[in-house]
Design an enzyme around this catalytic site. Structure first.
Site, PDB file in Angstrom:
ATOM      1  N   THR A  29       0.825  -1.207   0.000  1.00  0.00           N
ATOM      2  CA  THR A  29       0.000   0.000   0.000  1.00  0.00           C
ATOM      3  C   THR A  29       0.860   1.257   0.000  1.00  0.00           C
ATOM      4  O   THR A  29       0.393   2.314  -0.395  1.00  0.00           O
ATOM      5  CB  THR A  29      -0.911   0.025   1.246  1.00  0.00           C
TER       6      THR A  29
ATOM      7  N   ASP B 246       9.766   1.058   4.935  1.00  0.00           N
ATOM      8  CA  ASP B 246      10.863   0.457   5.705  1.00  0.00           C
ATOM      9  C   ASP B 246      11.717   1.531   6.369  1.00  0.00           C
ATOM     10  O   ASP B 246      12.063   1.430   7.554  1.00  0.00           O
ATOM     11  CB  ASP B 246      11.729  -0.424   4.790  1.00  0.00           C
TER      12      ASP B 246
HETATM   13  C1  GLA Z   1       9.048  -3.981   0.523  1.00  0.00           C
HETATM   14  C2  GLA Z   1       9.259  -2.498   0.214  1.00  0.00           C
HETATM   15  C3  GLA Z   1       8.243  -1.630   0.980  1.00  0.00           C
HETATM   16  C4  GLA Z   1       6.827  -2.133   0.762  1.00  0.00           C
HETATM   17  C5  GLA Z   1       6.734  -3.637   0.996  1.00  0.00           C
HETATM   18  C6  GLA Z   1       5.385  -4.202   0.648  1.00  0.00           C
HETATM   19  O1  GLA Z   1       9.368  -4.234   1.842  1.00  0.00           O
HETATM   20  O2  GLA Z   1      10.568  -2.110   0.571  1.00  0.00           O
HETATM   21  O3  GLA Z   1       8.381  -0.280   0.601  1.00  0.00           O
HETATM   22  O4  GLA Z   1       6.361  -1.789  -0.503  1.00  0.00           O
HETATM   23  O5  GLA Z   1       7.703  -4.343   0.254  1.00  0.00           O
HETATM   24  O6  GLA Z   1       4.421  -3.693   1.510  1.00  0.00           O
END
Ligand code: GLA
Length: 405
Positions: free
Chosen positions: A58, A194
């Site tokens: 999302t 993240d």
């Molecule tokens: C990875 C990406 C995040 C996010 C997730 C899925 O961890 O680094 O930014 O998009 O996938 O939610």
């Protein structure tokens, strides 16, 4: 299989204890890696890994996510040099790499160093003068195991590098610089979740991020429940190309519905455009639209300490990721189903990008040991793989730890 014990106790070191326990060993590692070091102060920074409770795929749709920063973290200890060289030692890998701040290039030989390199380049591009340094990076965040060790390395390096110059840069800028480093230098087109989780997590809280406005709210996690990371140990194959494909499908869906981003769509709008949308794109959009609604419902449930609703939403999230977004795999499904069957499991779902990597479960604290034993055993029976299940606690985001010496 019994739970692996090397993950250590559940307790999270407080600021002062952390300074006492972490700085001395890091100082020793620094000395061992780079020879004689002075007694002067060193800079130590800590940035946690993350596990996302709900709100998957999302973030790049301007939507909502609800991660926690983990008690497992990346640490960096650095001391200044008089020239413009950055000399790095990755303690866990037993590898070293160096670069000059005047010409920051990508390294094919030491890909792990591209995170610090990218961060150095971004910070300088933002006009922050950096100085040369020698630094040791040490982590108890499992590396390349779906809990964002890369974002943690970026944030820890960004904090340490700016702290060495004595200039305070807002965490928001460091988090955005870290994301840009990952997008543009490392070449991974991740969203903001993240880096924001690693920067802005709070002990005992989940962090809801509005990925459009970047507004953040902390929600206390209910007492008496443990967050368990369930690593399938299935490498994330083709994850990057499949991730980019999902992003493109979401953008195509939003465009076809005349929405700026899927954040602006709801189930009614999807229904109106049903015949204009390719069936695969329709399912991708349905996941994002329903997942955003689940994050908002999940935070309401947290506010009411309604763990059973929270758990049900996690389970629905997994089904949606599996059936509509198609980012699960046999191993993740086996892990999540084993968790669903175990006593004391409030909810479980895949976490992170998917295609392998980790699931996350919320588990009644008094059932934690039995849960880890049973799910590890059942997962191994059904897949032939030995998983790695470990509890984590919601921890504070990235900090500089004051050197007590
Ligand atoms: C990875 C990406 C995040 C996010 C997730 C899925 O961890 O680094 O930014 O998009 O996938 O939610």
């Amino acid at each position: 299989m019994s739970p692996r014990r090397e993950d250590g106790p559940l307790s999270l070191l407080s600021g002062t204890e952390e300074a006492r326990y972490r700085v001395a060993p890091l100082r020793e590692m620094l000395g061992a890696a780079f020879g004689q070091i002075g007694d002067g102060p060193i800079t130590v920074a800590r940035a946690p890994g993350r596990v996302n409770l709900i709100g998957e795929h999302t973030d790049y749709n301007d939507g909502f996510v609800l991660p926690v920063a983990m008690s497992q973290a990346v640490y960096i200890a650095a001391q200044p040099r008089s020239d413009r060289q950055v000399r790095l030692r990755a303690q866990n890998l037993g590898k070293s790499s160096s670069f000059s701040l005047d010409a920051v290039e990508r390294s094919d030989d030491a890909p792990w160093s591209n995170y610090p390199r990218g961060v150095a380049r971004e910070l300088q591009a933002m006009g922050h003068p950096l100085r040369g340094c020698e630094a040791v990076i040490w982590s108890d965040v499992p590396i390349a195991a779906g809990v964002s060790s890369s974002a943690a390395i970026e944030l820890a390096c960004a904090l340490a590098m700016t702290n060495l110059t004595g200039v305070w840069v807002p965490l928001l800028d460091l988090a955005l610089a870290s994301q840009r480093a990952e997008n543009q230098f490392v070449g991974v087109s991740c969203g903001i979740m993240d880096q924001f989780a690693s920067a802005f997590g709070r002990a005992e809280h989940a962090l809801r991020i509005d990925c459009r406005s970047l507004e953040r709210h902390h929600f206390p996690l209910p007492a008496g429940c443990a967050v368990v990371v369930c690593d399938t140990r299935k490498p994330r194959e083709l994850a990057q190309s499949a991730y980019n494909e999902r992003r493109a499908q979401c953008e195509a869906g939003a465009r076809a519905m005349g929405a700026a981003a899927l954040r602006d769509a709801d189930l009614d709008l999807l229904e109106t455009h049903r015949s204009d949308l390719d069936p695969v794109i329709l399912r991708r959009c349905r996941h994002v639209v329903t997942e955003n609604a689940r994050v908002l419902a999940a935070t309401e449930a947290l506010e009411q300490s309604d763990l059973s609703t929270f758990g049900r939403l996690m389970n629905e999230s997994h089904r949606s990721l599996r059936d509509d977004y198609e980012v699960s795999c046999a191993e993740l499904d086996a892990m999540v189903e084993a968790a669903w069957e175990a006593d004391g499991c409030c909810g479980a779902r895949l976490t992170g990008a998917g295609f392998g990597g980790c699931a996350v479960a919320l588990v009644a604290a008094e059932r934690l040991e039995a849960f880890v034993d049973q799910v590890s055993r059942v997962y191994e029976q059904r897949t032939g793989r030995v998983g790695h299940l470990y509890p984590t606690q919601a921890a504070d985001g990235a900090v500089v730890i004051t050197d007590p010496e």
